[in-house]
Design a protein around this motif. Structure first.
Motif, short mmCIF file in Angstrom:
data_model
loop_
_atom_site.label_atom_id
_atom_site.label_comp_id
_atom_site.label_asym_id
_atom_site.label_seq_id
_atom_site.Cartn_x
_atom_site.Cartn_y
_atom_site.Cartn_z
N LEU A 169 0.82 -1.21 0.00
CA LEU A 169 0.00 0.00 0.00
C LEU A 169 0.86 1.26 0.00
CD1 LEU A 169 -3.03 -0.54 2.42
CD2 LEU A 169 -3.10 -0.14 -0.04
N LEU A 170 1.92 1.24 0.80
CA LEU A 170 2.82 2.40 0.85
C LEU A 170 3.51 2.62 -0.49
CD1 LEU A 170 4.28 1.65 4.38
CD2 LEU A 170 3.07 3.75 3.78
N CYS A 171 3.94 1.54 -1.14
CA CYS A 171 4.60 1.65 -2.44
C CYS A 171 3.64 2.16 -3.51
CB CYS A 171 5.16 0.30 -2.86
SG CYS A 171 6.63 -0.23 -1.94
N GLU A 172 2.39 1.74 -3.42
CA GLU A 172 1.38 2.21 -4.38
C GLU A 172 1.08 3.70 -4.20
OE1 GLU A 172 -1.13 -1.99 -4.94
OE2 GLU A 172 -1.75 -0.51 -3.43
N ASN A 173 1.43 4.22 -3.01
CA ASN A 173 1.17 5.64 -2.71
C ASN A 173 2.48 6.36 -2.38
OD1 ASN A 173 -2.02 5.89 -2.40
ND2 ASN A 173 -1.40 3.93 -1.52
N VAL A 174 3.58 5.95 -3.01
CA VAL A 174 4.88 6.51 -2.69
C VAL A 174 4.87 8.04 -2.84
CG1 VAL A 174 5.81 6.23 -5.04
CG2 VAL A 174 7.36 6.24 -3.06
N ASN A 175 5.48 8.71 -1.85
CA ASN A 175 5.54 10.18 -1.77
C ASN A 175 4.16 10.83 -1.61
OD1 ASN A 175 8.38 10.41 -1.89
ND2 ASN A 175 8.32 10.17 -4.12
N GLN A 176 3.17 10.01 -1.25
CA GLN A 176 1.84 10.52 -0.94
C GLN A 176 1.44 9.99 0.43
OE1 GLN A 176 -1.11 10.10 -4.19
NE2 GLN A 176 0.58 9.27 -5.40
N VAL A 177 0.51 10.69 1.07
CA VAL A 177 0.05 10.25 2.39
C VAL A 177 -0.91 9.07 2.24
CG1 VAL A 177 -1.17 10.89 4.49
CG2 VAL A 177 0.30 12.56 3.36
N LEU A 178 -0.60 7.99 2.98
CA LEU A 178 -1.51 6.84 3.07
C LEU A 178 -2.35 7.03 4.32
CD1 LEU A 178 -2.52 3.99 2.30
CD2 LEU A 178 -0.61 3.07 3.64
N ASP A 179 -3.63 7.22 4.13
CA ASP A 179 -4.54 7.45 5.26
C ASP A 179 -4.60 6.22 6.15
OD1 ASP A 179 -7.49 7.31 6.44
OD2 ASP A 179 -7.02 9.42 6.05
N ARG A 180 -4.50 6.44 7.46
CA ARG A 180 -4.53 5.33 8.43
C ARG A 180 -5.79 4.49 8.26
NH1 ARG A 180 -1.24 5.55 13.09
NH2 ARG A 180 -2.80 4.28 14.17
N SER A 181 -6.92 5.16 8.14
CA SER A 181 -8.19 4.47 8.05
C SER A 181 -8.28 3.60 6.80
CB SER A 181 -9.35 5.47 8.07
OG SER A 181 -10.58 4.81 8.05
N LYS A 227 3.64 8.19 5.25
CA LYS A 227 4.11 8.49 3.89
C LYS A 227 5.46 7.80 3.68
CE LYS A 227 3.91 12.74 2.16
NZ LYS A 227 4.28 14.14 1.82
N LEU A 228 5.57 7.05 2.58
CA LEU A 228 6.85 6.48 2.16
C LEU A 228 7.51 7.51 1.26
CD1 LEU A 228 8.79 4.05 2.08
CD2 LEU A 228 7.55 3.23 0.07
N VAL A 229 8.54 8.16 1.77
CA VAL A 229 9.24 9.24 1.05
C VAL A 229 10.50 8.68 0.41
CG1 VAL A 229 10.34 11.49 1.24
CG2 VAL A 229 8.35 10.95 2.68
N VAL A 230 10.60 8.84 -0.91
CA VAL A 230 11.78 8.39 -1.66
C VAL A 230 12.36 9.59 -2.38
CG1 VAL A 230 12.65 6.84 -3.43
CG2 VAL A 230 10.74 6.11 -1.96
N SER A 231 13.59 9.92 -2.05
CA SER A 231 14.25 11.11 -2.63
C SER A 231 14.68 10.82 -4.08
CB SER A 231 15.49 11.47 -1.82
OG SER A 231 15.14 11.71 -0.46
#
Length: 231
Positions: A169-181, A227-231
């Motif tokens: 889920l985090l990879c599918e939303n990389v550099n975006q906020v993944l809502d907890r809910s 958020k999974l942040v990738v520079s």
């Protein structure tokens, strides 16, 4: 005819164990009762089970130690802890061992049944995340979702099913906020406080796996999610 779910029940209170075994059997589960951790481990080695219910405070071998031994042999089998304690530290330790749920005594038989069925539904659905892309490259990491492997410089880290679902889920939303809910409902099918604490444990474990690459960071977004942040 659908195969019966086979449950390993480890409970040192024989009276409670007999009641649980009879109730679960009446609900269609094939249930084997053991009364200490060592006996449960030997039974697990000899038989094939689909689900484990483990009392924490048992003689010979406690439930946490038993869970560690089971996890060495089977990374995916779901298990639920039973305990007379209500200490938060015990719950966190249980989650770190990969527990799917946790019930504090006394509890109702109906609640136990509901939790078992909820866990089995989640597993049958594959965590709700299996369709779509299954290979991800970010920073110095390669993530193979189907094999549940996180790879960096040929070093492999085996992930549990929940860790893999959450990282996907985090990879599918990389550099975006993944809502907890959103994460809780997709993986746990419930955004309760109990499951939220469980997810926090898995986030901490993922953060530990990802710390070797300074260009990758898993951050908390206060009050929203991760958020999974990738520079």
């Amino acid at each position: 005819m659908q195969k019966k779910v086979k449950i390993l029940l480890a409970e040192d209170d024989r009276n409670l164990g007999n009641v649980l075994q009879a109730y679960l059997s009446a609900k269609g589960f094939e249930t084997q009762l053991t009364t200490n951790g060592k006996e449960a481990l030997e039974s697990f080695k000899r038989n094939e089970f689909d689900f484990c219910i483990l009392d924490i405070m048992m003689p010979v071998m406690d439930g946490f130690t038993l869970a560690r031994e089971i996890r060495k042999m089977d990374k995916k089998i779901p298990f639920l802890f039973l305990t007379a304690k209500s200490m938060q530290e015990d719950k966190i330790q249980g989650f770190e061992l990969g527990a799917d749920d946790y019930l504090t005594k006394p509890f109702s038989m109906e609640e136990l049944l509901l939790r078992i069925r909820a866990i089995l539904r989640r597993l049958e659905a594959g965590g709700g995340n299996k369709p779509g892309k299954t290979q991800f490259d970010f920073g110095k990491y390669h993530f193979d979702y189907n094999r549940q492997l996180l790879i960096k410089n040929k070093k492999e880290q085996k992930l549990t099913s929940k860790e893999a679902d959450l990282l996907k889920l985090l990879c599918e939303n990389v550099n975006q906020v993944l809502d907890r809910s959103v994460a809780l409902n997709k993986i746990w099918y419930d955004d309760s406080y109990f499951n939220a604490r469980s997810m926090d444990v898995y986030i901490t474990k993922l953060r530990k796996y990802l710390k070797e690459d300074p260009d990758v960071e898993l951050i908390n977004v206060h009050g929203v999610g991760f958020k999974l942040v990738v520079s």
